[in-house]
Enzyme design. Structure first.
Site, mmCIF file in Angstrom:
data_model
loop_
_atom_site.group_PDB
_atom_site.id
_atom_site.type_symbol
_atom_site.label_atom_id
_atom_site.label_comp_id
_atom_site.label_asym_id
_atom_site.label_seq_id
_atom_site.Cartn_x
_atom_site.Cartn_y
_atom_site.Cartn_z
ATOM 1 N N SER A 1 20.373 -18.658 24.481
ATOM 2 C CA SER A 1 21.759 -18.196 24.482
ATOM 3 C C SER A 1 22.595 -18.886 25.562
ATOM 4 C CB SER A 1 21.782 -16.668 24.638
ATOM 5 O OG SER A 1 23.057 -16.150 24.369
ATOM 6 N N ASP B 1 25.629 -33.011 26.043
ATOM 7 C CA ASP B 1 26.582 -33.708 25.171
ATOM 8 C C ASP B 1 27.580 -34.546 25.965
ATOM 9 O OD1 ASP B 1 25.313 -32.638 23.034
ATOM 10 O OD2 ASP B 1 27.004 -31.447 22.289
ATOM 11 N N LYS C 1 18.771 -19.541 20.173
ATOM 12 C CA LYS C 1 19.644 -18.398 19.856
ATOM 13 C C LYS C 1 21.097 -18.866 19.946
ATOM 14 C CE LYS C 1 20.964 -13.720 21.146
ATOM 15 N NZ LYS C 1 22.401 -14.055 21.304
#
Length: 451
Positions: A289, A300, A314
């Site tokens: 999460s 990224d 998750k």
């Protein structure tokens, strides 16, 4: 009786927005389903072998309805709702483990560091098949949480199945007050810091900023290891703010749901500081999460090297909706996506460098002895100099009694760092990478507004 219950349910369902009926047929189907439910409840009340508590039956129906959606949606009684507030604000009583339902089985996401579950050796991915002898297969998530928690000093026995075991094993664990210390840090060596976030709670961002200030006080940071292993997540806004500390622009995470209010984009902002030193982020299958949000954003944007094993996966957002009389509904309302638009739901974050954790075979005493052997006399603060190798050395002065405590703390910190590096091959690898990046003069920088 049937009509009164039906009226109650119609009033309940249509008084909570949003209810979106695309056409009259869907409305008719919903009324028919509610009438069927009311008829079944009436028949249970009239003919079941024992007298039925209607409230208990309806609560069971609500849990079943939510359980058919996904593992993270759940009904919370007033007591459960209060426990959730306590957990995100700082502490609770229990064994210290984050759980989820995965493939229909109650599963350990991650033990909280330093808690009874952690000390007993519970691992991410362990399947909890029984609690105090009761099968967990039919339990809801909140029921399991309630059974694991309890008063300080009481015991709970959980039966664990692990993939490499032939038979399940019982663990009897004593419950404790679990203080959720969100952030821990230490200097691994001059210029290289270690920052661990065990979960995201209301004070996490402040604690991270304070820790970075301490790490960079004596010497500016030349590299940082951010440890998100076994971090099960927590508050979304805190995960976003932590990622924002290390990014100056660009998307951190976006969420997408059925309706406009769930379509959100969280972006980084320049804050005037240059936290652009090289970073390595440690993750494993217990990183879930919020920790996946941070790792995904830094990966990224090529701000950090992600090292470890694939994360939990998750990728959904839960919203807590209050209900009358203090109860609440934890409902999955959106999925979140990394800056590159990738959903990690059920797939997880794949590290840039996959480095499994090699278990330490030595017992703690042996590990401590091994770590101690790596410390030499010259490494100890205020060590005695060799007079034969000194020319014109100044006579040593006696230390003030008050300095002795600080000296012992420094020695203890050296022991702790050495022991961690001895036992943790992922941490050792991360430190080697940071040293290499520093020596080579290269680093993965965050995108900056002035570039």
């Amino acid at each position: 009786m049937t009509r009164s219950i039906l009226s109650l349910f119609i009033l309940f369902f249509f008084s909570i927005p949003p209810v979106h009926a695309d056409n009259s047929k869907q409305e008719r189907d919903l009324y028919q389903d509610l009438e069927t439910f009311a008829n079944v409840l009436t028949l249970i009340q009239q003919y079941y072998v024992d007298e039925v508590d209607s409230s208990k039956v309806i609560t069971g129906a609500i849990n079943g309805m939510l359980g058919s959606l996904d593992p993270h949606s759940a009904y919370m009684t007033a007591e459960d709702f209060k426990a959730l507030e306590e957990e995100t604000s700082g502490s609770f009583t229990g064994i210290g483990i984050e759980i989820s339902i995965r493939d229909g089985v109650l599963t350990a996401v991650a033990p909280i560091e330093g808690t009874p579950a952690d000390r007993q050796g519970i691992r991410p991915g362990d399947q909890i098949v029984r609690i105090n002898g009761e099968l967990t297969k039919t339990m809801t998530l909140m029921e399991a949480v309630k059974k694991l928690r309890g008063e300080v000093g009481t015991k709970v026995t959980i039966t664990i199945h692990r993939s490499e075991w032939k038979e399940p094993r019982d663990y009897t664990i004593t419950r404790e007050a679990i203080p959720l210390v969100s952030v821990n840090s230490m200097t691994l060596e001059p210029g290289f810091g270690y920052l661990r976030i065990s979960n995201f709670q209301s004070s996490t961002t402040k604690d991270v900023l304070d820790a970075l200030g301490v790490l960079g006080k004596k010497r500016p940071l030349q590299g940082l290891i951010l440890d998100l292993r076994n971090n099960p997540g927590g508050l979304l806004d805190q995960a976003v703010k932590v990622a924002d500390i290390f990014l100056d622009k660009g998307v951190i995470v976006s969420t997408k749901g059925r309706y406009r209010e769930e379509q959100m984009i969280f972006e980084a902002h320049p804050d005037g500081t240059r936290n652009d030193y090289p970073m390595v982020v440690l993750v494993n299958n217990g990183s879930a999460s919020g920790s996946e949000i941070v790792a995904g954003a830094l990966q990224d944007h090529k701000r950090a090297i992600i090292l470890g094993t694939i994360t939990f996966g998750k990728g959904s957002v839960q919203t807590v909706l209050p209900l009358p009389e203090g109860a609440g509904l934890r409902l999955t309302t959106a999925k979140y996506y990394t800056p590159n638009g990738i959903s990690i739901q059920a797939t997880g974050i794949k590290p840039d460098m996959v480095v499994p954790l090699n278990p330490v075979l030595q017992v703690k005493d042996d590990a401590l002895k091994s770590a101690t052997r790596n410390i030499r006399e010259k490494d100890l603060p205020n060590h005695l100099e060799n007079e034969a190798t000194q020319s014109g050395a100044k006579p040593s002065h006696s230390k003030e009694p008050g300095n002795q405590e600080a000296t012992f703390e420094q020695v203890d910190e050296i022991h702790q760092v050495s022991q961690r590096l001895e036992q943790d091959n992922q941490l050792r690898t991360a430190l080697i990478i940071l040293r290499s990046l520093h020596l080579a003069g290269g680093q993965r920088k965050s995108p900056r507004s002035d570039e």
